[in-house]
Design a protein around this motif. Structure first.
Motif, PDB file in Angstrom:
ATOM      1  N   PRO A 115     -18.674 -18.277 -30.578  1.00 18.99           N
ATOM      2  CA  PRO A 115     -19.783 -19.238 -30.579  1.00 18.99           C
ATOM      3  C   PRO A 115     -19.275 -20.633 -30.920  1.00 18.99           C
ATOM      4  N   TRP A 116     -19.582 -21.600 -30.056  1.00 16.74           N
ATOM      5  CA  TRP A 116     -19.103 -22.975 -30.192  1.00 16.74           C
ATOM      6  C   TRP A 116     -20.214 -23.810 -30.797  1.00 16.74           C
ATOM      7  N   TRP A 117     -20.140 -23.948 -32.136  1.00 17.48           N
ATOM      8  CA  TRP A 117     -21.146 -24.711 -32.876  1.00 17.48           C
ATOM      9  C   TRP A 117     -20.654 -26.139 -33.079  1.00 17.48           C
ATOM     10  N   VAL A 118     -21.515 -27.100 -32.840  1.00 12.06           N
ATOM     11  CA  VAL A 118     -21.134 -28.510 -32.965  1.00 12.06           C
ATOM     12  C   VAL A 118     -22.265 -29.301 -33.608  1.00 12.06           C
ATOM     13  N   ASP A 119     -21.883 -30.435 -34.213  1.00 10.02           N
ATOM     14  CA  ASP A 119     -22.872 -31.469 -34.528  1.00 10.02           C
ATOM     15  C   ASP A 119     -22.505 -32.772 -33.843  1.00 10.02           C
ATOM     16  N   SER A 120     -21.297 -32.830 -33.257  1.00 11.52           N
ATOM     17  CA  SER A 120     -20.831 -34.008 -32.530  1.00 11.52           C
ATOM     18  C   SER A 120     -20.222 -33.512 -31.224  1.00 11.52           C
ATOM     19  N   LEU A 121     -20.915 -33.737 -30.110  1.00 10.56           N
ATOM     20  CA  LEU A 121     -20.549 -33.135 -28.834  1.00 10.56           C
ATOM     21  C   LEU A 121     -20.191 -34.223 -27.826  1.00 10.56           C
ATOM     22  N   GLU A 122     -18.967 -34.197 -27.319  1.00 12.86           N
ATOM     23  CA  GLU A 122     -18.527 -35.146 -26.295  1.00 12.86           C
ATOM     24  C   GLU A 122     -19.121 -34.747 -24.945  1.00 12.86           C
ATOM     25  N   VAL A 123     -19.996 -35.605 -24.423  1.00 17.02           N
ATOM     26  CA  VAL A 123     -20.632 -35.357 -23.130  1.00 17.02           C
ATOM     27  C   VAL A 123     -20.063 -36.374 -22.141  1.00 17.02           C
ATOM     28  N   GLY A 124     -19.180 -35.911 -21.260  1.00 14.25           N
ATOM     29  CA  GLY A 124     -18.535 -36.808 -20.314  1.00 14.25           C
ATOM     30  C   GLY A 124     -19.502 -37.299 -19.249  1.00 14.25           C
ATOM     31  N   ASP A 125     -19.121 -38.401 -18.609  1.00 12.92           N
ATOM     32  CA  ASP A 125     -19.952 -38.915 -17.527  1.00 12.92           C
ATOM     33  C   ASP A 125     -20.070 -37.864 -16.431  1.00 12.92           C
ATOM     34  N   GLY A 126     -21.296 -37.603 -16.003  1.00 16.03           N
ATOM     35  CA  GLY A 126     -21.552 -36.616 -14.972  1.00 16.03           C
ATOM     36  C   GLY A 126     -21.684 -35.197 -15.483  1.00 16.03           C
ATOM     37  N   GLU A 127     -21.473 -34.982 -16.775  1.00 16.21           N
ATOM     38  CA  GLU A 127     -21.573 -33.626 -17.331  1.00 16.21           C
ATOM     39  C   GLU A 127     -22.987 -33.306 -17.791  1.00 16.21           C
ATOM     40  N   THR A 128     -23.284 -32.001 -17.775  1.00 17.78           N
ATOM     41  CA  THR A 128     -24.553 -31.490 -18.287  1.00 17.78           C
ATOM     42  C   THR A 128     -24.257 -30.319 -19.218  1.00 17.78           C
ATOM     43  N   TYR A 129     -24.761 -30.389 -20.436  1.00 16.90           N
ATOM     44  CA  TYR A 129     -24.598 -29.318 -21.414  1.00 16.90           C
ATOM     45  C   TYR A 129     -25.938 -28.641 -21.696  1.00 16.90           C
ATOM     46  N   GLU A 130     -25.898 -27.320 -21.785  1.00 11.45           N
ATOM     47  CA  GLU A 130     -27.025 -26.539 -22.286  1.00 11.45           C
ATOM     48  C   GLU A 130     -26.685 -26.113 -23.708  1.00 11.45           C
ATOM     49  N   VAL A 131     -27.537 -26.478 -24.664  1.00  7.37           N
ATOM     50  CA  VAL A 131     -27.301 -26.144 -26.066  1.00  7.37           C
ATOM     51  C   VAL A 131     -28.573 -25.552 -26.656  1.00  7.37           C
ATOM     52  N   ALA A 132     -28.445 -24.939 -27.816  1.00  5.75           N
ATOM     53  CA  ALA A 132     -29.611 -24.381 -28.502  1.00  5.75           C
ATOM     54  C   ALA A 132     -29.423 -24.554 -30.002  1.00  5.75           C
ATOM     55  N   PHE A 133     -30.540 -24.593 -30.718  1.00  6.78           N
ATOM     56  CA  PHE A 133     -30.493 -24.664 -32.178  1.00  6.78           C
ATOM     57  C   PHE A 133     -31.766 -24.051 -32.744  1.00  6.78           C
ATOM     58  N   VAL A 134     -31.712 -23.739 -34.030  1.00 11.46           N
ATOM     59  CA  VAL A 134     -32.889 -23.250 -34.740  1.00 11.46           C
ATOM     60  C   VAL A 134     -33.490 -24.412 -35.517  1.00 11.46           C
ATOM     61  N   ALA A 135     -34.773 -24.637 -35.346  1.00 11.09           N
ATOM     62  CA  ALA A 135     -35.469 -25.707 -36.070  1.00 11.09           C
ATOM     63  C   ALA A 135     -35.788 -25.200 -37.476  1.00 11.09           C
ATOM     64  N   ASP A 136     -34.764 -25.242 -38.344  1.00  4.03           N
ATOM     65  CA  ASP A 136     -34.897 -24.656 -39.677  1.00  4.03           C
ATOM     66  C   ASP A 136     -34.703 -25.674 -40.792  1.00  4.03           C
ATOM     67  N   ASN A 137     -34.795 -26.971 -40.456  1.00  5.65           N
ATOM     68  CA  ASN A 137     -34.568 -28.012 -41.464  1.00  5.65           C
ATOM     69  C   ASN A 137     -35.577 -29.126 -41.240  1.00  5.65           C
ATOM     70  N   PRO A 138     -36.794 -28.992 -41.770  1.00  6.85           N
ATOM     71  CA  PRO A 138     -37.874 -29.940 -41.449  1.00  6.85           C
ATOM     72  C   PRO A 138     -37.514 -31.376 -41.804  1.00  6.85           C
ATOM     73  N   GLY A 139     -38.013 -32.296 -40.985  1.00  5.39           N
ATOM     74  CA  GLY A 139     -37.785 -33.708 -41.241  1.00  5.39           C
ATOM     75  C   GLY A 139     -37.916 -34.533 -39.984  1.00  5.39           C
ATOM     76  N   ILE A 140     -37.440 -35.756 -40.080  1.00  4.78           N
ATOM     77  CA  ILE A 140     -37.311 -36.667 -38.945  1.00  4.78           C
ATOM     78  C   ILE A 140     -35.834 -37.030 -38.874  1.00  4.78           C
ATOM     79  N   TRP A 141     -35.195 -36.658 -37.768  1.00  7.08           N
ATOM     80  CA  TRP A 141     -33.746 -36.692 -37.683  1.00  7.08           C
ATOM     81  C   TRP A 141     -33.291 -37.539 -36.497  1.00  7.08           C
ATOM     82  N   MET A 142     -32.271 -38.351 -36.702  1.00  2.47           N
ATOM     83  CA  MET A 142     -31.673 -39.091 -35.602  1.00  2.47           C
ATOM     84  C   MET A 142     -30.898 -38.145 -34.695  1.00  2.47           C
TER      85      MET A 142
END
Length: 514
Positions: free
Chosen positions: A450-477
């Motif tokens: 499992p490739w877990w990230v918080d900083s993901l390099e998205v190259g020009d022309g690339e498309t990433y499918e990611v998922a996360f659990v909404a388990d930390n309530p707040g307003i996040w950048m």
């Protein structure tokens, strides 16, 4: 008026009307692009609820006229760790405006924390209660501390104008959180961050695993780690000088032959950095603070570390008494070996490790098929005005800042997100308060650990499918960590239903998070 002169007059009138319309349109676009004097992030943008089998969130308003997500009941200030009880790790960090000495005695205007930059490395053990008091002695623009990659409670995320006000000169602010996850992280200012980070307000965080915790890397890796030398390696560019742990030139890690070193690479700059090892094989132990499951040994391969990202490398000092050389972008390095051992510099290998298929498969802890909603994050660029400035500007889902998406979720949901980059440049995307698991890149499914990230390099022309659990309530950048891109508007937010913020942004405030 003669018959012959009438067409000329009509053409002049038409030209005046067209010119007036163009000028009027440009003036309207200029005026409407200007940031409000004071605004909340929950009022400036628009809801992006996404789609999914479990339906949409309650409709509410198209804009956050109430100052929060529909049904707002708590503010970000309510989202804290327990404030009573003594801290296991307590530090005071004093921020100052001060010259920074670089190579050859040259000095740059910058900032320090406790008299140095990077600031002190904060060490903790998993489960420790960490308390850091920030003192702003002389940083005139105000400052904060953001705990990059640590999924802290929202109240201590350190984003000026979203989770707190910038700490003024003479002010203090205390951050208190439990270090729940072992790994390599870093802290930095999130006030005028494109300047304050570059000029020195940053430092490393190392959280060691709790004794007796599970073995993720496998038995062989566990044996090597038992006696490994721990080497934080925060890479930062001060003016023309690239440094590691604040020193221009190579960092020497004295390691006996046959003994291992865990080199914790932290890329604090604005662009991706290739890392490779000359003179020895290595294992990629962890990405963004999360262990790789059963990482195989590789040689002649580079690892690409995004801006803001981290990569832990396990390197064994050669048995013959030579040194291995962990190349950090080909400019500086960590030399791993006995005292005085030499290590020749090497060129970047042609091969680059792909985390999509690296390591052994293991349960990720979430099932993307159970996703409650699917959110699009489309990065592009278009002509227009940004705070009154004409040019080509970043867009998120076709909108420019501050009219950008407020991705809205409920606590406990599994969320899928598609990040698509059509902008012409690569972007290191960083979601605060959460880790994402990568499901696919350009329709190629993940097959490794499992490739877990918080900083993901998205190259020009690339498309990433990611998922996360909404388990930390707040307003996040959720923004680009090429910080000049963020200050130019490549920013969105993730908000939980029922959460609002009392903090404001705009020209009439002192809060400038990017």
């Amino acid at each position: 008026m003669t018959t012959a002169s009438r067409p000329r007059v009509l053409r002049r009138v038409l030209a005046v009307v067209v010119a007036a319309a163009v000028v009027g349109t440009l003036a309207f676009l200029w005026q409407t692009s200007r940031f409000p004097a004071r605004f909340s992030v929950t009022e400036a943008g628009h809801f992006e609820r996404g789609s999914g089998p479990r339906g949409a969130l309650p409709s509410g308003h198209d804009h956050h006229g109430s100052g929060g997500v529909p049904g707002a009941a708590v503010t970000v200030d309510d989202l804290t760790e327990p404030l009573d009880g003594p801290a296991d790790v307590a530090r005071t960090l004093t921020a100052r405006t001060a010259p920074i000495e670089v190579a050859d005695g040259a000095e740059l205007d910058g900032y320090t924390l406790n008299g140095s930059t990077p600031g002190p490395t904060i060490h903790a053990t998993q489960g420790d209660l960490v308390e850091v008091t920030l003192v702003n002695e002389s940083v005139t623009g105000g400052t904060t501390l953001h705990w990059h990659g640590i999924d802290v409670p929202n109240a201590v995320d350190g984003v000026a104008g979203v989770t707190q006000d910038a700490v003024p000169v003479g002010g203090t602010h205390t951050y208190r959180f439990v270090a729940e996850d072992a790994g390599t992280y870093w802290y930095h200012s999130h006030q005028i961050s494109h300047e304050q980070v570059r000029k020195g307000l940053l430092g490393a965080v190392v959280v060691d695993p709790a004794p007796g915790g599970p073995v993720v890397g496998g038995r062989e890796v566990a044996e090597l780690l038992r006696d490994a030398v721990d080497v934080p390696a925060l890479v930062h560019q001060y003016g023309p000088e690239r440094t590691v742990q604040g020193v221009a030139g190579d960092l020497v890690a004295e390691v006996e032959p046959g003994r291992a070193a865990r080199v914790r690479v932290i890329n604090s700059d604005n662009g991706a950095m290739p890392v490779w090892v000359g003179g020895a094989p290595f294992r990629l132990l962890a990405i963004d603070g999360t262990d790789v499951h059963q990482p195989p040994e590789v040689r002649g391969t580079a690892v690409l570390v995004p801006a803001g990202g981290r990569a832990d490398l396990l390197v064994v000092a050669p048995a013959d008494g030579a040194a291995a050389r962990v190349e950090l972008g080909g400019v500086v390095a960590v030399v791993v070996g006995p005292a005085g051992a030499a290590a020749e510099a090497t060129r970047r290998p042609e091969a680059t490790l792909d985390p999509l298929g690296y390591g052994a498969q293991a349960p990720s802890g979430l099932d993307p098929r159970e996703a409650a909603r699917h959110l699009p994050y489309v990065i592009d660029r278009q002509p227009g005005f940004f705070d009154g400035k004409p040019g080509m500007h970043w867009t998120v889902n076709g909108r420019t800042y501050p009219d950008v998406p407020m991705f809205t979720v409920r606590t406990g949901e599994v969320v899928r997100m598609t990040i698509e980059n059509r902008s012409g440049q690569a972007h290191p995307m960083h979601l605060h308060g959460h880790h994402l698991v990568v499901l696919a890149r350009d329709d190629v499914r993940a097959t490794g650990s499992p490739w877990w990230v918080d900083s993901l390099e998205v190259g020009d022309g690339e498309t990433y499918e990611v998922a996360f659990v909404a388990d930390n309530p707040g307003i996040w950048m959720d923004h680009c960590h090429n910080l000049p891109h963020a200050t130019e508007g490549l920013v969105a937010h993730l908000a939980y239903q029922g959460v609002t913020t009392p903090y404001l942004l705009g020209h009439g405030t002192d809060n400038v998070p990017e």
